[in-house]
Motif scaffolding. Structure first.
Motif, short mmCIF file in Angstrom:
data_model
loop_
_atom_site.label_atom_id
_atom_site.label_comp_id
_atom_site.label_asym_id
_atom_site.label_seq_id
_atom_site.Cartn_x
_atom_site.Cartn_y
_atom_site.Cartn_z
N LYS A 243 29.87 40.24 -14.47
CA LYS A 243 28.68 41.08 -14.95
C LYS A 243 29.13 42.50 -14.56
O LYS A 243 30.82 42.36 -13.58
N THR A 244 28.70 43.53 -15.17
CA THR A 244 29.06 44.57 -15.39
C THR A 244 28.50 45.32 -13.99
O THR A 244 27.12 45.18 -14.99
N LEU A 245 28.67 46.61 -12.84
CA LEU A 245 27.73 47.52 -12.27
C LEU A 245 28.67 49.17 -13.73
O LEU A 245 29.82 49.02 -13.91
N PRO A 255 33.29 46.06 -13.96
CA PRO A 255 32.92 44.09 -13.65
C PRO A 255 32.95 44.01 -12.13
O PRO A 255 33.47 44.70 -11.71
N ILE A 256 32.50 42.47 -11.29
CA ILE A 256 32.14 42.07 -10.38
C ILE A 256 33.54 41.46 -10.64
O ILE A 256 32.92 40.26 -11.51
N ILE A 257 34.28 40.62 -9.41
CA ILE A 257 34.80 40.11 -9.66
C ILE A 257 34.80 39.28 -8.38
O ILE A 257 34.46 39.63 -7.28
N ALA A 258 34.64 37.86 -8.26
CA ALA A 258 35.44 36.78 -7.13
C ALA A 258 36.95 37.53 -6.23
O ALA A 258 38.00 36.49 -7.91
N GLU A 263 35.35 40.16 3.13
CA GLU A 263 34.97 39.71 4.56
C GLU A 263 33.39 38.77 3.47
O GLU A 263 32.87 39.96 3.82
N LYS A 264 32.76 38.08 3.58
CA LYS A 264 31.66 38.08 3.24
C LYS A 264 30.24 38.08 4.08
O LYS A 264 29.57 38.32 4.53
N ASP A 265 30.96 38.16 5.54
CA ASP A 265 30.46 38.71 7.12
C ASP A 265 30.45 39.87 7.48
O ASP A 265 29.54 40.02 8.80
N PHE A 266 30.85 40.27 6.25
CA PHE A 266 31.18 41.71 6.54
C PHE A 266 30.64 42.99 5.31
O PHE A 266 30.82 42.70 4.83
N GLY A 267 30.07 43.78 6.19
CA GLY A 267 29.18 44.88 5.35
C GLY A 267 28.12 43.66 4.73
O GLY A 267 27.53 42.91 4.89
N SER A 268 28.13 44.42 3.38
CA SER A 268 26.76 43.69 2.70
C SER A 268 28.24 42.45 1.76
O SER A 268 27.70 41.83 1.33
N GLY A 269 29.18 42.19 2.12
CA GLY A 269 29.94 41.51 1.18
C GLY A 269 30.57 41.78 -0.14
O GLY A 269 30.79 41.16 -0.81
N CYS A 270 30.40 43.21 -0.25
CA CYS A 270 30.96 43.70 -1.71
C CYS A 270 31.82 45.21 -1.40
O CYS A 270 31.52 46.25 -0.38
N VAL A 271 32.77 44.78 -1.92
CA VAL A 271 33.83 46.13 -1.58
C VAL A 271 34.33 46.46 -3.07
O VAL A 271 34.37 45.64 -4.34
N LYS A 272 34.40 47.77 -3.39
CA LYS A 272 34.96 48.87 -4.52
C LYS A 272 36.21 48.82 -4.52
O LYS A 272 37.01 48.90 -3.16
N ILE A 273 36.98 48.07 -5.68
CA ILE A 273 38.54 48.16 -5.95
C ILE A 273 38.31 49.39 -6.63
O ILE A 273 38.33 49.79 -7.74
N THR A 274 39.73 50.37 -5.50
CA THR A 274 40.81 50.96 -6.63
C THR A 274 41.76 50.70 -6.74
O THR A 274 42.37 51.30 -5.81
N PRO A 275 42.49 50.52 -7.12
CA PRO A 275 44.13 49.81 -7.37
C PRO A 275 45.62 51.20 -6.98
O PRO A 275 46.06 50.81 -6.27
N ALA A 276 44.41 52.29 -7.67
CA ALA A 276 45.82 53.28 -7.64
C ALA A 276 45.75 54.13 -6.14
O ALA A 276 46.25 55.30 -6.01
#
Length: 939
Positions: A243-245, A255-258, A263-276
């Motif tokens: 899905k998308t955010l 998108p939301i990717i897998a 690390e699913k046990d760290f924080g909320s388990g969600c990580v923002k991805i900023t490749p650049a």
């Protein structure tokens, strides 16, 4: 030189003259036809001055070089300096700014002229300081990584690597210094833990059904987000993958990717991805084919619009309120906007590692730029094979595993820097952007004309090569490559590389890769990896800690206030400067005395164990200054015992002490050579120290006085044997110590050697001692061990019973063996001289001995009758007073150990020290009890 040593030892009086003489005699260039032995000096920065790390490393190399030279090898210690691109450019830019000028106003050509002017005026300071340290480099061959010959070699290497398909240009993520506006290497990035924050931000699903909360320490990079990642096995988000955010503030859909990176046990388990703008995110982006979006300008300000480096997005808008802001001003403003929008969930205090440029102190940004790279995997494979095959050996061997680990994880090497000072990349761009790599401007234009079918205008790449690129070529380019010079044929591969563990990857591995690729040979046979010099408390030396020591200050001395000024200069925080000034005045109330070079060198060698951390304490330097003074005074004594007209070449008879010290010398020579062969410098230094201080000075000199005193009763051939041995052993020991104590040994050798008919230009060219086991004498060793045991027994009695040193002791003997009687007979003169005693009287086995102090030497009882030697009542009072003092301390320490709170709170080493003290006090009290018993027998 005068044979007189009538002045006290003063290093400043001998060192400069010694070194000038070595240079005048051309001692250091390769000579003779022996086996080649070559060491490459790790080139220090041309901007640098000699610090403790340099001095330590240079001392070890000089020890190896000086010994090899004395062994008759053709030695080359190749010196030179590195142009230090970033450091030098910064230094000159600051000078220009102080004069009201800027680099870009001058232009590239004029700026480089200024840098070369600075280099000619001030760039040789560290070479002069190395001379002060005694470094015996071949200064006639000194190189500079930007000199004409090395520049030609660097260009040749770049072109060949490009022709081999091992150099390419591409846009990738690099460490970017936004102040210097250049890529920097990992070694130029210092990460320290600092206080920061963790911002929790809500990202709403595009369909409005729910939201995800993402935590970040760099909220400003949100503008470059291209996805939010969750762990593929995280049950909380299984239904959301794909899905998308909507990105907060901008509304852009992502998108939301897998990905397993999360690390699913760290924080909320969600990580923002900023490749650049993040190295880990870059890898995630590559795996998922995500767009690369750059939001920063080169100086770390927010762009007016998003730069789409790769991929595609629908909206490149950046909120107007953030455009053009510095990254930290943008962070502050962005947080306020998120809070106003309701997207900021909470803010937490958080400690994190902050990467800063070691030159600018600016926070480093991961940044996408076009850079030049070396494709290192093929080179690394060969470089790993030669180590596995034993063609290169790491010492200590544990560093081999570190080398393998680095090489197996190696990535392509970014070799371009956005500077003006350095080797300009030999690449030109045509009108359509086509790249022409060439050895010269003319060659590039010929290639372009052939490509386009007509002459065209070309623009040269403005970037320069990473300083480590030219340094990687150091072992073969300094010897004349790409030409097949005699030096290259003779000294390559070099013998050993001496280096710190922190640059095994950055320099050592790259030298191996480049050496193999361009010469087909390894650059060196062995790599000796030394530890880092720490202060006496085990702390790393740093300006901010105020514990930095300047080796030149240790050599020459420095007054207290000058030391305070040096340690606080440039510190930006007044409180820190005041704290360091206060501590410096406390630790060095009168400053640092002049210890001299030899004491400093010997101290470096004595801590050079094969460990990672090496503690350096000024007390050690003071002790080694005393050691040098002891050698000086011993030489004065030896020369005084041998008149100028003494005939030493006639018949000589060697007495037991002479045969013993000659054997001890053989043992020392064997131990020192073996230790140096194995790079155990501390063990070699200890062997030299023990021989000089214990064997030669404390024992043999005292033994020789028995024979050499007037009217000693010894024959002429025995006296000649003693005189000759006194000088000959000293002369050999000075040669043994020369690599460690070059100035002292040279000065003394020039006075001792002529007495033995061994005069020469320099001790540096005299043969290095080799042990001759046939000169060891087991009988003499046993005799002297017995004599030392006897003397030690009498000294113990004298000390225990507080008998004045000038009182002659009566001695009774009982028991023992026939060998004891024979040894007493022929060693009696030395026993009486050293122990200050009467000729011992033998008691019959059944005879009762008078009250006496007793010591055992094997089965031999050594008795000193105490009647008349001591004031019994005064001694009884002294013992009582000492016993009371010891018992009071024993009760105090025992009570402290009996407190549970003490054992719980005190460090383990403190508790152990107190327990050891209890045992020491118990033993001391037992000894006092024995002494009281002896007194009772006398009374």
């Amino acid at each position: 030189m005068s044979d007189s040593l009538d002045r006290p030892y003063a290093p400043a009086d001998i060192e400069t003259a010694c070194y000038q003489r070595w240079e005048e005699l051309s001692i250091f260039p390769p000579r003779g036809d022996g086996a080649p032995y070559c060491i490459m000096l790790p080139p220090p920065n041309v901007t640098g001055t000699l610090h403790m790390g340099h001095a330590f490393q240079d001392t070890l190399m000089d020890i190896l070089i000086r010994r090899a030279r004395m062994q008759g090898k053709r030695t080359l210690w190749q010196p030179g300096t590195d142009h230090a691109g970033i450091a030098t450019q910064m230094l000159v830019e600051r000078r220009l700014e102080a004069e009201g000028q800027k680099r870009h106003e001058l232009g590239r050509s004029s700026f480089l002229t200024k840098v070369w002017q600075w280099k000619e005026e001030s760039g040789g300071k560290i070479s002069q300081q190395m001379r002060r340290l005694g470094a015996s480099c071949d200064w006639s061959r000194e190189r500079f990584t930007l000199d004409e010959g090395l520049s030609h070699a660097v260009t040749e290497v770049f072109v060949r690597l490009h022709e081999d398909g091992l150099i390419y240009r591409g846009k990738r993520l690099v460490n970017w210094d936004p102040v210097l506006q250049t890529a920097v290497s990992d070694l130029e990035v210092l990460s320290t833990e600092e206080a920061g924050h963790l911002w929790h931000i809500r990202y709403a699903l595009s369909d409005g059904s729910s939201s995800l909360v993402v935590a970040t320490t760099r909220p400003e990079t949100l503008l470059g987000d291209v996805a939010v990642a969750v762990h593929p096995e995280d049950e909380r988000y299984q239904g959301l993958i794909g899905k998308t955010l909507r990105l907060p503030l901008t509304g852009r859909e992502i998108p939301i990717i897998a990905d397993d990176y999360v690390e699913k046990d760290f924080g909320s388990g969600c990580v923002k991805i900023t490749p650049a703008h993040d190295f880990n995110d870059y890898q995630v982006g590559q795996r998922h084919h995500l767009p690369l979006l750059n939001i920063f300008t080169p100086d770390a300000h927010i762009r007016d619009d998003i730069e789409v480096v790769s991929g595609a997005i629908n909206d490149t808008q950046i909120p107007a309120e953030l455009r053009g802001l510095d990254r930290y001003a943008a962070r502050k403003r962005l947080i306020a906007l998120l809070e106003a929008q309701g997207s900021l969930v909470r803010t937490e205090d958080h400690r994190l590692m902050i990467p800063r440029g070691d030159r600018s102190q600016a926070v480093i940004e991961p940044y996408l730029t076009d850079q030049w790279y070396v494709r290192v995997a093929p080179l690394a494979e060969k470089a790993t094979q030669v180590v596995r095959a034993g063609k290169i050996r790491f010492l200590p061997e544990n560093w081999t595993r570190t080398y393998y680990d680095w090489m197996e994880r190696i990535e392509d090497w970014c070799i371009s820097r956005q500077l003006w000072w350095g080797h300009q990349i030999p690449a030109w761009y045509g009108p359509d952007g086509k790249i022409f790599v060439a050895r010269s401007d003319e060659e590039a234009h010929r290639a372009a004309a052939a490509h386009y079918g007509m002459p065209v205008s070309l623009e040269r790449d403005p970037d320069v090569l990473d300083t480590w690129f030219s340094s990687a070529l150091w072992p073969f380019t300094t010897l004349g490559w790409p030409d097949e010079t005699p030096e290259l044929q003779t000294f390559y591969p070099t013998s050993v590389l001496v280096t710190g563990f922190d640059i095994i990857f950055f320099w050592v591995a790259r030298m191996i890769m480049m050496g193999l690729h361009f010469t087909g040979e390894v650059p060196f046979r062995e790599v000796y990896v030394h530890g880092l010099i720490l202060d006496g408390e085990g702390q790393k030396m740093s300006k901010s800690k105020g514990n930095v020591l300047d080796p030149i200050d240790l050599i020459d001395g420095i007054e207290a206030e000058a030391l305070v000024s040096k340690r606080t200069q440039g510190l930006m925080q007044p409180q820190m400067a005041e704290k360091i000034a206060k501590a410096t005045r406390k630790d060095f109330p009168t400053g640092i005395p002049a210890y001299g070079t030899d004491a400093l060198r010997f101290s470096f060698a004595s801590v050079a164990t094969q460990g990672r951390d090496l503690r350096f304490d000024l007390k050690r330097v003071e002790g080694n200054r005393n050691f040098c003074n002891k050698i000086w005074n011993a030489t004065r004594f030896a020369l005084m015992q041998v008149p100028d007209d003494a005939e030493l070449s006639g018949e000589r008879q060697l007495l037991p002490p002479e045969r013993w010290i000659i054997g001890r010398l053989q043992e020392a020579e064997a131990n020192v050579n073996e230790a140096i062969d194995q790079y155990r410098f501390a063990d070699a230094a200890q062997a030299i120290y023990h021989f000089f201080w214990d064997d030669y000075c404390d024992w043999y000199i005292e033994l020789s006085k028995t024979v050499l005193r007037p009217d000693s009763g010894f024959s002429a051939v025995e006296i000649r044997g003693s005189r000759h041995t006194l000088l000959a052993v000293l002369e050999a020991a000075l040669r043994l110590a020369h690599p460690f104590l070059p100035f002292l040994s040279e000065t003394l050798w020039q006075r001792v050697a002529p007495r033995l008919g061994k005069a020469g230009d320099s001790i540096a060219l005299a043969p290095y001692p080799i042990a001759d086991p046939s000169r060891c004498d087991a009988e003499a060793d046993a005799d002297l061990a017995w004599l030392m045991g006897f003397v030690g027994a009498l000294r113990s009695i004298r000390g225990e019973m507080d008998i004045a040193p000038n009182r002659t002791l009566p001695v009774l003997l009982q028991g023992g063996s026939r060998a004891d009687r024979e040894r007493l007979s022929h060693l009696l003169p030395w026993l009486q001289q050293l122990a200050r005693c009467d000729e011992p009287t033998w008691l019959a086995p059944e005879q009762d001995a008078p009250p006496a102090a007793l010591q055992l030497l094997g089965d031999l009882q050594i008795l000193v009758p105490l009647a008349g030697l001591i004031d019994v009542e005064a001694e009884r009072q002294r013992l009582a007073k000492e016993e009371a003092r010891l018992r009071a301390e024993q009760e105090k320490v025992t009570a402290r150990l009996g407190q549970a709170s003490f054992r719980e709170r005190a460090p383990a080493e403190v508790v152990a020290r107190e327990e050891a003290r209890v045992e020491e006090l118990r033993s001391a009290l037992e000894e006092l009890a024995k002494q009281r018993t002896r007194l009772a027998e006398i009374a």
